[in-house]
Design an enzyme around this catalytic site. Structure first.
Site, PDB file in Angstrom:
ATOM      1  N   GLU A 265       0.872  -1.170   0.000  1.00 34.13           N
ATOM      2  CA  GLU A 265       0.000   0.000   0.000  1.00 34.13           C
ATOM      3  C   GLU A 265       0.906   1.216   0.000  1.00 34.13           C
ATOM      4  OE1 GLU A 265      -2.224   2.506   3.219  1.00 34.13           O
ATOM      5  OE2 GLU A 265      -2.935   0.428   3.253  1.00 34.13           O
ATOM      6  N   CYS A 302      -3.615   6.828   5.763  1.00 30.71           N
ATOM      7  CA  CYS A 302      -3.507   6.527   4.334  1.00 30.71           C
ATOM      8  C   CYS A 302      -4.783   6.904   3.592  1.00 30.71           C
ATOM      9  CB  CYS A 302      -3.172   5.056   4.133  1.00 30.71           C
ATOM     10  SG  CYS A 302      -4.151   3.933   5.137  1.00 30.71           S
TER      11      CYS A 302
END
Length: 506
Positions: A265, A302
């Site tokens: 990620e 995030c």
């Protein structure tokens, strides 16, 4: 365990605490610094070989045994709660409530994965019965089931010292799948990593699991990460971090003689589209909610929604004014590391220097502090400056005012891959939404209506991933029960005698 806990400063390799030949000193936001062993390729090799030795026995455990193991890890973490909170707050600067909430999320996902594997849904078992009389050719009996891939490497994340680190989602899902794990701890919170490793080691001993099922390598330079992802016995990698660091590791995995999957990620700006009717009816309220989501945890999520898109006009002006009013009183917050704080300021400078960008709120932040910034740019300038689509990790917001619905659609089409995209809409906006949704569904792993992307529910249906650069594998999620599937591969058994089949497939 009370809060009076002192770190060993050692690596945990297959149940043994191993001192490093050299050390590094932690850099806590407050409190006492400690020395920790520096990882080396030799320590990585030792840990990975222990994981490979443990794999046959661990993969052969029953689902019930692995579920009990996951639950015992959760229990051991909770028993160390006060000490985890203290060292975590000192190292990261995160508030006590945030650390306690993240600890609950960490233990909750361990228990959720335990429930999931008990049911066996992750195995995706299928059987095609034999058809011996089929013409022109008979069909054999074929059975399919998912099998664990082998030792997994996990990189701890800077922004989630618990939920995405030592016993976080990557580790928990790999253990649930039947894969031993070697964690490279993040140097931003080595003490937090060590105490959680203690909890896992206690669970390993209590449940009689092979010692090599888990290891933690602290610190280390780039050569440690490279040694881990290129080790021939590692079969898959989980990573949460920067685009540059993740891409370098991804390329190493792809360049191996035997390429392995890298589930990384890497970055996302998580745009929000404020559709016209919603902007007119409740734009100020949406802007206030955006400001709260943007500054949550100093913007170090995030899924931080860095961009708002609104059609120019009175509603856009009101939206910008409301966002400014909500952000102005936000005080400075401590960032996770000095490096992250420095990168935030660099990102601010990059945005501010881009053609067409107008500053609405400028503040002063230095050292390890972060204050919010708010900028504005036209849709034309956005489309001409793709640098504005790059993530700024921190509480920086950018309002993009597009000319009309057509330019809003063009901006959606110009996006890179995202973890999330959000629509704020009312009933009158549904026709526009129908045009946007097919585009956004191709761009993001999660599409949200009338909400904010910060806050990722750990559940069966969650997708936390997306097309590159949000993640390196658009077919995977790092949150939710489907994350277990990353560490499994399908195997078919053809005409296999029943007593030779895996127990779960008989």
């Amino acid at each position: 365990m009370n809060a009076d806990w002192t770190p060993r400063g050692a690596h945990l390799i297959a149940g043994e605490w191993v001192a490093g030949a050299t050390t590094f000193r932690s850099a806590p936001a407050h409190g006492q610094a400690h020395d920790y062993g520096v990882g080396t390729p030799a320590l990585v090799d030792r840990a990975v070989r222990a994981a490979e030795s443990a794999f046959p026995a661990y993969a052969a455990t029953t689902r019930a045994q692995r579920a009990a193991f996951l639950e015992r890890i959760a229990d051991e973490i909770e028993s160390r709660g006060p000490a985890i909170t203290r060292i975590g707050c000192e190292e990261t600067g995160l508030p006590e409530g945030r650390l306690e909430g993240e600890r609950g999320r960490t233990t909750g996902q361990l228990r959720l994965f335990a429930q999931h594997i008990r049911k066996g849904d992750h195995l995706d078992r299928r059987t095609d019965a034999a058809l011996p009389d089929r013409k022109p050719a008979p069909r054999p009996e074929i059975r399919l089931m998912q099998e664990p891939v082998g030792p997994v490497a996990v990189f701890g994340a800077s922004n989630f010292p618990l939920a995405f680190s030592t016993a976080g989602g990557d580790t928990a899902s790999a253990l649930a799948a039947g894969c031993p794990v070697v964690v490279k701890g993040h140097s931003a919170h080595p003490g937090t990593g060590e105490i959680v490793a203690e909890a896992i080691a206690a669970a390993v001993a209590a449940c009689g699991m092979p010692a090599g099922v888990f290891s933690l390598i602290q610190g280390g330079r780039r050569d440690v990460g490279e040694a881990l992802v290129t080790h021939p016995l590692i079969r898959a990698v989980g990573f949460t971090g920067s685009l540059a660091g993740g891409r370098a590791l991804f390329d190493l995995c792809a360049g191996r003689p035997d390429p392995i999957p890298f589930f990384g990620e890497l970055g996302s700006v998580n745009p929000m589209f404020i559709l016209p009717a919603a902007a007119s009816a409740r734009g100020a309220a949406i802007a206030r909610g955006w400001a709260g989501s943007l500054t949550l945890g100093a913007g170090q999520y995030c899924t931080n929604p860095g961009i708002s898109v609104v059609i120019e006009g009175d509603a856009a002006e009101a939206y910008a004014a409301a966002a400014l009013a909500a952000l102005e009183p936000v005080a400075a917050q401590t960032m996770l590391t000095d490096g992250i704080a420095g990168a935030y300021r660099e990102g601010r400078d990059r945005v501010a220097a881009t053609t067409g960008v107008q500053a609405l709120l400028t503040t002063t932040c230095d050292l390890r502090n972060a204050t919010p910034y708010l900028y504005r740019v036209s849709g034309d300038d956005w489309l001409d400056n793709h640098i504005l689509g790059e993530e700024v990790f921190g509480p920086l917001g950018l309002i993009v005012t597009v000319r009309d619905e057509a330019q809003m659609l063009a901006m959606a089409q110009s996006l890179q891959g995202q973890l999330t995209c959000t629509l704020h809409l009312d009933d009158a906006d549904h026709d526009l939404a129908r045009g946007l949704l097919p585009v956004l569904a191709r761009k993001a792993g999660r599409v949200i209506a009338n909400g904010y992307p910060t806050g990722v529910e750990v559940c069966d249906a969650m997708v936390h991933g997306g097309p590159y650069p949000a993640s390196t594998n658009f077919g995977a999620t790092s949150v939710g029960t489907m994350s277990i599937r990353r560490w499994l591969r399908p195997v078919a058994w053809q005409n296999m005698p029943a007593d030779l089949l895996p127990a779960d497939l008989r």
